[in-house]
Motif scaffolding. Structure first.
Motif, PDB file in Angstrom:
ATOM      1  N   PRO A 119       0.773  -1.061   0.028  1.00 13.78           N
ATOM      2  CA  PRO A 119       0.023   0.050  -0.064  1.00 13.78           C
ATOM      3  C   PRO A 119       0.832   1.283  -0.012  1.00 13.78           C
ATOM      4  O   PRO A 119       1.815   1.338   0.555  1.00 13.78           O
ATOM      5  CB  PRO A 119      -0.715  -0.205   1.396  1.00 13.78           C
ATOM      6  CG  PRO A 119      -0.515  -1.511   1.599  1.00 13.78           C
ATOM      7  CD  PRO A 119       0.697  -2.058   1.284  1.00 13.78           C
ATOM      8  N   ARG A 120       0.403   2.186  -0.892  1.00 12.59           N
ATOM      9  CA  ARG A 120       1.028   3.309  -0.824  1.00 12.59           C
ATOM     10  C   ARG A 120       0.753   4.329   0.213  1.00 12.59           C
ATOM     11  O   ARG A 120      -0.415   4.490   0.449  1.00 12.59           O
ATOM     12  CB  ARG A 120       1.046   4.146  -2.217  1.00 12.59           C
ATOM     13  CG  ARG A 120       1.496   3.376  -3.430  1.00 12.59           C
ATOM     14  CD  ARG A 120       1.399   4.311  -4.668  1.00 12.59           C
ATOM     15  NE  ARG A 120       1.890   3.504  -5.785  1.00 12.59           N
ATOM     16  CZ  ARG A 120       1.700   4.146  -6.992  1.00 12.59           C
ATOM     17  NH1 ARG A 120       1.145   5.221  -7.292  1.00 12.59           N
ATOM     18  NH2 ARG A 120       1.908   3.335  -8.126  1.00 12.59           N
ATOM     19  N   ARG A 121       1.786   5.027   0.841  1.00 13.29           N
ATOM     20  CA  ARG A 121       1.499   5.911   1.988  1.00 13.29           C
ATOM     21  C   ARG A 121       1.632   7.367   1.121  1.00 13.29           C
ATOM     22  O   ARG A 121       2.838   7.919   0.966  1.00 13.29           O
ATOM     23  CB  ARG A 121       2.519   5.512   3.175  1.00 13.29           C
ATOM     24  CG  ARG A 121       1.736   6.823   4.318  1.00 13.29           C
ATOM     25  CD  ARG A 121       2.875   6.769   5.701  1.00 13.29           C
ATOM     26  NE  ARG A 121       2.223   7.156   6.984  1.00 13.29           N
ATOM     27  CZ  ARG A 121       2.739   7.796   7.477  1.00 13.29           C
ATOM     28  NH1 ARG A 121       4.039   8.288   7.430  1.00 13.29           N
ATOM     29  NH2 ARG A 121       2.131   8.201   8.702  1.00 13.29           N
ATOM     30  N   ALA A 122       0.388   7.911   1.491  1.00 12.79           N
ATOM     31  CA  ALA A 122       0.524   9.374   0.680  1.00 12.79           C
ATOM     32  C   ALA A 122       1.544  10.357   1.573  1.00 12.79           C
ATOM     33  O   ALA A 122       1.738  10.292   2.662  1.00 12.79           O
ATOM     34  CB  ALA A 122      -0.911  10.140   0.590  1.00 12.79           C
ATOM     35  N   MET A 123       2.174  11.144   0.736  1.00 14.69           N
ATOM     36  CA  MET A 123       3.096  12.126   1.419  1.00 14.69           C
ATOM     37  C   MET A 123       2.544  13.042   2.321  1.00 14.69           C
ATOM     38  O   MET A 123       3.148  13.611   3.271  1.00 14.69           O
ATOM     39  CB  MET A 123       3.907  13.036   0.194  1.00 14.69           C
ATOM     40  CG  MET A 123       4.960  13.579   0.687  1.00 14.69           C
ATOM     41  SD  MET A 123       6.544  12.598   1.410  1.00 14.69           S
ATOM     42  CE  MET A 123       7.497  13.734   2.301  1.00 14.69           C
ATOM     43  N   GLN A 124       1.222  13.506   1.854  1.00 11.33           N
ATOM     44  CA  GLN A 124       0.551  14.213   2.975  1.00 11.33           C
ATOM     45  C   GLN A 124       0.314  13.662   4.424  1.00 11.33           C
ATOM     46  O   GLN A 124       0.223  14.510   5.427  1.00 11.33           O
ATOM     47  CB  GLN A 124      -0.810  14.553   2.411  1.00 11.33           C
ATOM     48  CG  GLN A 124      -0.771  15.407   1.070  1.00 11.33           C
ATOM     49  CD  GLN A 124      -0.540  14.572  -0.115  1.00 11.33           C
ATOM     50  OE1 GLN A 124      -0.470  13.515   0.031  1.00 11.33           O
ATOM     51  NE2 GLN A 124      -0.630  15.387  -1.289  1.00 11.33           N
ATOM     52  N   ARG A 125       0.652  12.412   4.666  1.00 11.48           N
ATOM     53  CA  ARG A 125       0.304  11.872   5.740  1.00 11.48           C
ATOM     54  C   ARG A 125       1.889  11.562   6.393  1.00 11.48           C
ATOM     55  O   ARG A 125       1.916  11.112   7.815  1.00 11.48           O
ATOM     56  CB  ARG A 125      -0.345  10.503   5.514  1.00 11.48           C
ATOM     57  CG  ARG A 125      -1.522  10.540   5.037  1.00 11.48           C
ATOM     58  CD  ARG A 125      -2.427   9.232   5.104  1.00 11.48           C
ATOM     59  NE  ARG A 125      -2.717   8.729   6.440  1.00 11.48           N
ATOM     60  CZ  ARG A 125      -3.383   7.571   6.489  1.00 11.48           C
ATOM     61  NH1 ARG A 125      -3.678   6.986   5.738  1.00 11.48           N
ATOM     62  NH2 ARG A 125      -3.694   7.425   7.754  1.00 11.48           N
ATOM     63  N   HIS A 126       2.814  11.919   5.806  1.00  9.62           N
ATOM     64  CA  HIS A 126       4.253  11.857   6.383  1.00  9.62           C
ATOM     65  C   HIS A 126       4.391  12.913   7.537  1.00  9.62           C
ATOM     66  O   HIS A 126       3.829  13.939   7.747  1.00  9.62           O
ATOM     67  CB  HIS A 126       5.227  12.416   5.508  1.00  9.62           C
ATOM     68  CG  HIS A 126       6.583  12.654   5.916  1.00  9.62           C
ATOM     69  ND1 HIS A 126       7.438  11.821   6.323  1.00  9.62           N
ATOM     70  CD2 HIS A 126       7.359  13.782   6.528  1.00  9.62           C
ATOM     71  CE1 HIS A 126       8.658  12.289   7.112  1.00  9.62           C
ATOM     72  NE2 HIS A 126       8.430  13.360   7.152  1.00  9.62           N
ATOM     73  N   GLU A 127       5.020  12.274   8.847  1.00  8.18           N
ATOM     74  CA  GLU A 127       5.057  12.907   9.801  1.00  8.18           C
ATOM     75  C   GLU A 127       6.501  13.183  10.442  1.00  8.18           C
ATOM     76  O   GLU A 127       7.221  12.255  10.174  1.00  8.18           O
ATOM     77  CB  GLU A 127       4.404  12.119  11.103  1.00  8.18           C
ATOM     78  CG  GLU A 127       2.875  11.834  10.881  1.00  8.18           C
ATOM     79  CD  GLU A 127       2.276  11.227  12.188  1.00  8.18           C
ATOM     80  OE1 GLU A 127       2.755  11.084  13.085  1.00  8.18           O
ATOM     81  OE2 GLU A 127       1.027  10.502  11.996  1.00  8.18           O
ATOM     82  N   GLY A 128       6.877  14.346  10.951  1.00  5.37           N
ATOM     83  CA  GLY A 128       8.276  14.857  11.251  1.00  5.37           C
ATOM     84  C   GLY A 128       8.408  15.960  11.578  1.00  5.37           C
ATOM     85  O   GLY A 128       7.387  16.979  11.566  1.00  5.37           O
ATOM     86  N   GLY A 129       9.481  16.599  11.799  1.00  2.23           N
ATOM     87  CA  GLY A 129       9.740  17.865  11.973  1.00  2.23           C
ATOM     88  C   GLY A 129      10.177  18.682  10.624  1.00  2.23           C
ATOM     89  O   GLY A 129      10.554  17.794   9.748  1.00  2.23           O
ATOM     90  N   TYR A 130      10.037  19.855  10.727  1.00  2.00           N
ATOM     91  CA  TYR A 130      10.089  20.948   9.389  1.00  2.00           C
ATOM     92  C   TYR A 130      11.067  21.963   9.759  1.00  2.00           C
ATOM     93  O   TYR A 130      10.990  22.578  10.578  1.00  2.00           O
ATOM     94  CB  TYR A 130       8.891  21.132   8.930  1.00  2.00           C
ATOM     95  CG  TYR A 130       8.040  19.926   8.249  1.00  2.00           C
ATOM     96  CD1 TYR A 130       8.222  19.749   7.030  1.00  2.00           C
ATOM     97  CD2 TYR A 130       7.406  19.140   9.100  1.00  2.00           C
ATOM     98  CE1 TYR A 130       7.410  18.560   6.267  1.00  2.00           C
ATOM     99  CE2 TYR A 130       6.841  17.969   8.507  1.00  2.00           C
ATOM    100  CZ  TYR A 130       6.771  17.702   6.985  1.00  2.00           C
ATOM    101  OH  TYR A 130       6.208  16.624   6.366  1.00  2.00           O
ATOM    102  N   TYR A 131      11.927  22.258   8.638  1.00  2.00           N
ATOM    103  CA  TYR A 131      12.484  23.579   8.577  1.00  2.00           C
ATOM    104  C   TYR A 131      11.767  24.415   7.676  1.00  2.00           C
ATOM    105  O   TYR A 131      11.446  24.131   6.508  1.00  2.00           O
ATOM    106  CB  TYR A 131      13.972  23.372   8.149  1.00  2.00           C
ATOM    107  CG  TYR A 131      14.721  24.500   7.524  1.00  2.00           C
ATOM    108  CD1 TYR A 131      15.521  25.424   8.365  1.00  2.00           C
ATOM    109  CD2 TYR A 131      14.406  24.895   6.204  1.00  2.00           C
ATOM    110  CE1 TYR A 131      16.312  26.357   7.842  1.00  2.00           C
ATOM    111  CE2 TYR A 131      15.153  25.899   5.499  1.00  2.00           C
ATOM    112  CZ  TYR A 131      16.151  26.838   6.408  1.00  2.00           C
ATOM    113  OH  TYR A 131      16.812  27.691   5.697  1.00  2.00           O
TER     114      TYR A 131
END
Length: 436
Positions: free
Chosen positions: A339-351
């Motif tokens: 199953p492909r996980r959509a990038m919109q659901r990616h979780e993490g920190g951001y700069y």
């Protein structure tokens, strides 16, 4: 000793010539370790008259690589031409159909047609080997397919393109612009005249598709990869990352999540204390997170004639020994379509770097938009060009935000809202943070 393994090589560029030199130089040790001699029986290339500085005496010349692939005088076909269609695909298919094992360094071919070629190899009970297709001289394919068979892998990520790593390294260390570094990389032969395939992230994506299949037992799915290149990275971003304790690398990342396999290629901030942050220049590195070995990082030359030839010859030696593994670790029928996980659901920190309009209420409005999406800020850095003169110059203020873990969709929604408010000039710069 068994009968000689007769090798046919299509493609006599830098890598092909290096393979022939290695086979000649290591002939005695290869024969001793494999139990049979390995002989160069035939070759094919576009220009028969070109001087290559290699001894091909006794090797039959073929103008057509497909004819070479089918020739009864070879046992093993080595494809070093490149390209996902045309002669490379036709010749590899012809060799497999003729019952000959194949060694290739062609990541584009495998990313697009790997499942069909692996199935054909299984049907004909021959080997399809491709150690040289990912990370040059680093033995990452064998590590994932064989060395870590007792592990469940949670994540595999790495620096898979030396051109991008060279550019980002020089930008950081020598304070050069992206354009200047790219021109220097082209002058030194690290980047092509048209560098899009490298700097756009596509080369890394092809390699990541192969690693994902090997790591997680899934079918190659290059179309599932989210791809961003390094063209937008500025010296300002690299300086801010350094101030915050990070380096920026173009990473290919594949990880197992409850919703499926996430595959992504993009510029990434990694802690300067991490092993992968120490990898500079044209060198490649791959880190594997697994349950038994925990974290394993392999570092080495990712390209170049000798490094890539080393991986090709290792595959040739395995085939000489009679080793035939399932190309992607499992029979094709057992490889799941993950199953492909959509990038919109990616979780993490951001700069996030913003050019904020220098007027009252701007910072508060942006902070409100972040809070509305439940985004918590770890740190804020601000530098106003006007402030240095003691008064506002009217120019936008550069503001860098570092967030705690949140989702891609939350970040995008908050920034779109802030843009619509009119407090941000230009498009925001967003770089994901990869935690150890």
């Amino acid at each position: 000793m068994s009968s000689p393994l007769r090798v046919g090589i299509a493609g006599l560029g830098t890598v092909g010539a290096s393979v022939i030199r290695l086979l000649e130089r290591q002939a005695a040790s290869l024969a001793a370790s494999t139990g049979r001699t390995i002989s160069l029986a035939a070759v094919s290339a576009r220009d028969r008259a070109k001087e290559r500085g290699i001894d091909m005496k006794g090797a039959q010349w073929f103008d057509d690589p497909v004819a070479l692939a089918q020739a009864p005088g070879i046992d093993l076909f080595v494809e070093l031409m490149g390209g996902d269609e045309g002669p490379a695909r036709e010749a590899v298919e012809a060799a497999l159909k003729a019952g000959k094992s194949v060694v290739t360094a062609n990541k584009a071919l495998l990313a697009k047609h790997g499942m069909a070629l692996a199935k054909l190899a299984e049907e004909k009970r021959v080997a399809l080997a491709f150690e040289a297709s990912v990370a040059g001289g680093i033995p990452i394919v064998k590590t994932l397919r064989e060395g870590l068979a007792g592990n469940q892998i949670g994540r595999v990520y790495g620096i898979l393109n030396g051109t991008c790593n060279y550019i980002l390294s020089r930008m950081e260390l020598e304070k050069m612009s992206f354009d200047d570094c790219l021109r220097e990389a082209q002058r030194l032969g690290y980047a092509e005249a048209d560098p899009t395939f490298d700097i756009g992230g596509f080369d890394t994506a092809h390699k990541l598709a192969i690693l994902t299949s090997l790591a997680f037992g899934v079918a190659v799915d290059a179309e599932a990869i989210h791809i961003e290149g390094i063209q937008s990275i500025t010296l300002e971003d690299l300086t801010a990352a350094d101030d915050l304790g990070y380096r920026i690398k173009l990473l290919g990342v594949a990880q197992r999540t409850p919703e499926g396999i996430e595959q992504r290629v993009h510029p990434t901030m990694v802690a300067k204390t991490s092993a992968i942050a120490q990898v500079m220049g044209v060198t490649n590195a791959v880190t594997i997170d697994a349950d038994a070995v925990k974290e394993l990082t392999l570092v080495g030359p990712g390209a170049g004639g000798d490094a890539t030839a080393s991986a090709v010859v290792a595959d040739i030696a395995d085939i000489a020994r009679g080793i035939r593994s399932a190309p992607f670790g499992l029979p094709v029928a057992a490889l799941e379509k993950a199953p492909r996980r959509a990038m919109q659901r990616h979780e993490g920190g951001y700069y996030i770097r913003l050019s904020v309009v220098d007027r009252s209420g701007a910072a508060a409005a942006i902070a409100t938009r972040m809070a509305q999406r439940n985004i918590s800020l770890e740190s804020i850095m601000q530098k106003s060009r006007g402030a240095a003169k003691g008064a506002s110059s009217g120019e936008p203020v550069s503001v860098v935000l570092l967030t705690y873990a949140t989702t891609e969709s939350n970040i995008r929604e908050a920034l779109e809202a802030a843009l619509s408010d009119g407090y941000i000039a230009g498009r925001p710069q967003v770089i994901r943070i990869e935690r150890e």
